[in-house]
Motif scaffolding. Structure first.
Motif, PDB file in Angstrom:
ATOM      1  N   SER A  43       0.845  -1.213   0.000  1.00  0.00           N
ATOM      2  CA  SER A  43       0.000   0.000   0.000  1.00  0.00           C
ATOM      3  C   SER A  43       0.868   1.247   0.000  1.00  0.00           C
ATOM      4  CB  SER A  43      -0.898   0.026   1.242  1.00  0.00           C
ATOM      5  OG  SER A  43      -1.777  -1.064   1.220  1.00  0.00           O
ATOM      6  N   ASP A 163      -6.010  -0.884  -4.486  1.00  0.00           N
ATOM      7  CA  ASP A 163      -5.406  -1.488  -3.303  1.00  0.00           C
ATOM      8  C   ASP A 163      -6.387  -2.454  -2.635  1.00  0.00           C
ATOM      9  OD1 ASP A 163      -3.841  -2.160  -1.186  1.00  0.00           O
ATOM     10  OD2 ASP A 163      -3.551  -0.132  -0.429  1.00  0.00           O
ATOM     11  N   GLU A 164      -6.221  -3.726  -2.927  1.00  0.00           N
ATOM     12  CA  GLU A 164      -7.053  -4.785  -2.321  1.00  0.00           C
ATOM     13  C   GLU A 164      -8.533  -4.442  -2.337  1.00  0.00           C
ATOM     14  OE1 GLU A 164      -5.801  -6.908   1.039  1.00  0.00           O
ATOM     15  OE2 GLU A 164      -3.813  -6.001   1.074  1.00  0.00           O
TER      16      GLU A 164
HETATM   17 MG   LIG Z   1      -1.993  -2.705   2.267  1.00  0.00          MG
END
Ligand SMILES: [Mg+2]
Ligand SMILES: Nc1ncnc2c1ncn2[C@@H]1O[C@H](COP(=O)(O)OP(=O)(O)OP(=O)(O)O)[C@@H](O)[C@H]1O
Length: 243
Positions: A43, A163-164
């Motif tokens: 991240s 991000d995810e």
């Molecule tokens: Mg992360």
């Protein structure tokens, strides 16, 4: 020139170095999946590219422009680099259309009519053209995430960072979001995505980057990296996730 040029980036929070000399180039149209254990810096890397985090040394260039420079207009940069997180961050008091048009009318100073036309277009792109009037709490998690993607797309970014984005979703809702990403891939969007969806990474990403303790530990063609890990760290990571 590559669209993204990351050279020897070091990033610390206090005494803790979370990126330890990361270098990576991304070409226009390329899809790069980033995998790695919790805390490996995935991240942080995305946030540095978008100028959300300062770095201590190294350089990050996007579209020929240095991100980590005092002269850079980060607001302008972020119009060209969309980022979508695990939490959708939609405004609860605005319907989907207004969530999307807000950035266009306020940041881009676009006339409302034009902004609404774009909202309709991007909502169609994520398969939600019938939900323009819906408020976030009337939508499922997967639909909210698709609106968040549409909101980013409305700014016509040259790069999308994810991000995810499926991590908070119930399993039955993950597919519809991945379908949207696959559509963007087909349309030629340049993307970097942090993901635990190994099947998706294998099928859609051109390149896979495995991060470990703040470094790019392995990278290469997605299938090659997944099928033939070279280091014990990647072998052990792949053993711990579902493929
Ligand atoms: Mg992360
Ligand atoms: N704002 C912050 N302040 C201090 N430390 C931070 C901050 N953000 C991240 N870190 C630390 O930096 C390291 C890398 O974090 P990062 O969020 O980039 O990891 P990640 O690979 O995305 O992990 P995850 O898979 O859990 O999302 C971690 O040790 C984390 O605790």
């Amino acid at each position: 020139m590559s669209l993204v040029e990351i050279e020897n980036v070091h990033k610390s929070y206090g005494d803790i170095e979370v990126l330890r000399g990361v270098s990576l180039r991304i070409e226009e149209g390329e899809i790069v999946a980033i995998i790695g254990r919790s805390g490996s810096g995935k991240s942080t890397l995305l946030r540095c590219i978008n100028g959300l985090e300062p770095i201590q040394s190294g350089t990050i260039r996007f579209d020929g422009q240095q991100v980590n420079s005092a002269d850079t207009d980060l607001r302008k940069l972020r119009q060209k680099v969309g980022i979508v997180f695990q939490s959708f961050n939609l405004f609860p008091h605005l319907n989907a259309e207004r969530n999307i048009t807000l950035g266009l009318t306020v940041v881009k100073k676009m006339p409302p009519d034009e902004a609404r036309t774009i909202a309709r277009k991007v909502m169609t792109q994520v398969g939600l053209e019938d939900k323009l009037d819906a408020y976030p709490d009337m939508l499922s998690g997967g639909q909210q995430q698709r609106v968040a993607i549409a909101r980013s797309l409305a700014m016509s970014p040259k790069l999308m960072l994810f991000d995810e984005i499926t991590s908070a979703l119930d399993p039955e809702l993950i597919g519809e979001v991945l379908t949207v990403l696959a559509g963007l891939a087909e349309a030629g969007m340049t993307m970097m995505l942090v993901t635990h969806e190994m099947g998706f990474a294998r099928n859609v990403a051109h390149r896979l980057v495995f991060m470990h303790e703040g470094e790019i530990w392995e990278s290469g063609a997605a299938r090659a990296v997944l099928d033939d890990p070279q280091t014990p760290e990647l072998k052990s990571f792949l053993g711990s996730v579902l493929i």
